[in-house]
Enzyme design. Structure first.
Site, PDB file in Angstrom:
ATOM      1  N   GLY A   1       0.618  -1.743  -0.043  1.00 49.20           N
ATOM      2  CA  GLY A   1      -0.214   0.174  -0.055  1.00 49.20           C
ATOM      3  C   GLY A   1       0.641   1.252   0.034  1.00 49.20           C
TER       4      GLY A   1
ATOM      5  N   ARG B   1       1.389  -5.374  -4.784  1.00 54.58           N
ATOM      6  CA  ARG B   1       1.725  -6.157  -4.479  1.00 54.58           C
ATOM      7  C   ARG B   1       1.998  -7.677  -5.713  1.00 54.58           C
ATOM      8  NH1 ARG B   1      -2.004  -3.390  -1.357  1.00 54.58           N
ATOM      9  NH2 ARG B   1      -1.855  -3.719   0.489  1.00 54.58           N
TER      10      ARG B   1
ATOM     11  N   ASP C   1       4.658  -4.773   6.016  1.00 59.54           N
ATOM     12  CA  ASP C   1       5.327  -5.654   6.696  1.00 59.54           C
ATOM     13  C   ASP C   1       5.259  -7.227   5.278  1.00 59.54           C
ATOM     14  OD1 ASP C   1       2.810  -6.178   7.210  1.00 59.54           O
ATOM     15  OD2 ASP C   1       2.311  -6.991   8.669  1.00 59.54           O
TER      16      ASP C   1
ATOM     17  N   THR D   1       4.142   3.380   5.752  1.00 60.10           N
ATOM     18  CA  THR D   1       2.624   2.488   5.828  1.00 60.10           C
ATOM     19  C   THR D   1       2.396   3.615   6.841  1.00 60.10           C
ATOM     20  OG1 THR D   1       1.645   0.447   6.548  1.00 60.10           O
ATOM     21  CG2 THR D   1       3.381   0.648   7.335  1.00 60.10           C
TER      22      THR D   1
ATOM     23  N   ASP E   1      -0.497   2.389   8.684  1.00 61.75           N
ATOM     24  CA  ASP E   1      -1.165   2.105   9.678  1.00 61.75           C
ATOM     25  C   ASP E   1      -0.389   1.767  10.858  1.00 61.75           C
ATOM     26  OD1 ASP E   1      -2.635   0.683   7.696  1.00 61.75           O
ATOM     27  OD2 ASP E   1      -1.585  -0.955   7.283  1.00 61.75           O
TER      28      ASP E   1
ATOM     29  N   ASP F   1       2.122  -0.242  11.503  1.00 59.53           N
ATOM     30  CA  ASP F   1       1.840  -1.571  12.685  1.00 59.53           C
ATOM     31  C   ASP F   1       3.088  -2.468  12.573  1.00 59.53           C
ATOM     32  OD1 ASP F   1       2.014  -1.943  10.324  1.00 59.53           O
ATOM     33  OD2 ASP F   1       0.576  -2.878   9.756  1.00 59.53           O
TER      34      ASP F   1
ATOM     35  N   ARG G   1      -6.106  -1.589   8.694  1.00 59.71           N
ATOM     36  CA  ARG G   1      -6.193  -3.041   8.210  1.00 59.71           C
ATOM     37  C   ARG G   1      -6.282  -3.915   9.496  1.00 59.71           C
ATOM     38  NH1 ARG G   1      -0.943  -5.777   5.704  1.00 59.71           N
ATOM     39  NH2 ARG G   1       0.139  -4.932   7.512  1.00 59.71           N
TER      40      ARG G   1
END
Length: 347
Positions: free
Chosen positions: A19, A84, A115, A138, A140, A142, A184
């Site tokens: 992303g 991806r 990740d 990212t 996110d 995360d 996510r």
């Protein structure tokens, strides 16, 4: 982490994967500028790992010059495009990637992504012996071991701006809105945006279990009813994507069916991934790009650049993706025990 040893690098491969995140272009620029300072060539590969395994994308690879990156620090998205790549989950794809890197005389590979992108780097270790470094890009936030990832601050800011506008119309019509945010499977964006926007409810993976759906629905209905009786002019519920079965639309439908409460669902979606990066992301991306090139020169490999307490550091790739970074307990406790309760009693 490997023991440091000075290495002679002549050519770096650079790609963005997964992303997109605001600030990826700033990171690309930083890597190219830092490499140029050390007389190292940077080859840009397009469309993520597809640029290493698909003939039509391999043909697009090109040197990234200073002119190419001169005016991109303010741009959202990524000039190298992103995607991806299913082939990177197969031995055939990993071998193709290694062959491309060898054919192009690449000494080191730098990947900007999350990740999944770093899992690709780890898998590539068995097929290619060059140096590899990940830069966390990212929204996110995360990835473990870094305080922030590139793009997170801008995504939060975008969410805040959007919900502030939603609040205006919610106040004007005294309505209830359910706003769904990206992230996510973690709630870094949801909690930060929800608290910054004074949302009456924040629902995320950290404070909601799918098994509690029925009881949570009843609790929400009770709290909304109480708040409206206390003359709330508006009511904002912020929820994380992938949390409530069916998302914001289904939650609104269930509240209407079971408690006759009218809600307007609003899914912000990919608007959070676009836009010009704010200063924090531009600066973070620039620092990380320089740190990545310096780490390669120092002989480091199989690591992720990380920001820890405002300083650049490094952690191994497997540590970075071992488990998701958790949302600050202080944020969760503040929302659950103070802010949400206060919101129900405001007049």
């Amino acid at each position: 982490m490997n023991n440091k040893k000075t290495t002679s690098i002549k050519r770096i491969a650079l790609l963005t994967s997964g992303g997109d995140a605001p600030g990826m272009n700033a990171a690309i620029r930083s890597v190219v500028l830092a490499a140029h300072h050390y007389h190292i060539e940077v080859i840009g590969f397009y469309h993520g790992y597809n640029g290493l395994v698909c003939e039509e994308h391999i043909a697009m690879a090109e040197p990234l010059t200073l002119l190419k990156v001169n005016s991109i620090i303010h741009l959202g998205g990524t000039i190298l495009k992103s995607a991806r790549c299913q082939l990177m989950h197969e031995a055939k794809g990993l071998q193709l990637a290694a062959d491309t890197l060898n054919d192009k005389n690449i000494d080191a590979l730098v990947v900007i992504g999350g990740d999944g992108s770093f899992s690709g780097l780890l898998a590539l270790q068995a097929y290619w012996s060059g140096q590899m470094i990940g830069i966390p890009g990212t929204i996110d936030n995360d990835l473990d071991g870094t305080d922030y990832t590139i793009g997170f601050a801008t995504a939060v800011n975008t969410g805040i701006e959007a919900i502030d506008k939603i609040r205006d119309t919610a106040d004007a019509f005294e309505r209830i809105f359910i706003v769904e945010l990206m992230g996510r499977h973690c709630g870094h964006i949801t909690f930060n945006v929800g608290i910054a926007c004074a949302a009456e409810q924040v629902l995320s993976f950290e404070n909601f279990n799918a098994n509690e759906q029925s009881s949570k629905l009843q609790q929400l209905a009770t709290e909304i009813t109480t708040a409206k009786k206390n003359r709330h002019s508006s009511y904002i519920i912020v929820i994380a994507e992938n949390l409530w079965p069916g998302g914001a639309v289904e939650l609104a439908r269930q509240l209407h069916l079971q408690a006759d409460i009218e809600c307007t669902p609003c899914i912000l979606g990919h608007i959070q991934r676009g836009g010009s990066p704010i200063a924090k992301d531009r600066i973070l991306a620039t620092k990380m790009g320089v740190a990545a090139v310096q780490a390669l020169i120092d002989g480091e490999s199989n690591i992720m650049v990380a920001e820890q307490n405002n300083a650049m550091n490094f952690i191994t790739l497997d540590e970075a993706i071992k488990h998701k970074k958790v949302v600050s307990k202080q944020l969760i406790d503040a929302q659950q025990n103070i802010l949400a309760l206060t919101a129900q009693t405001q007049c």
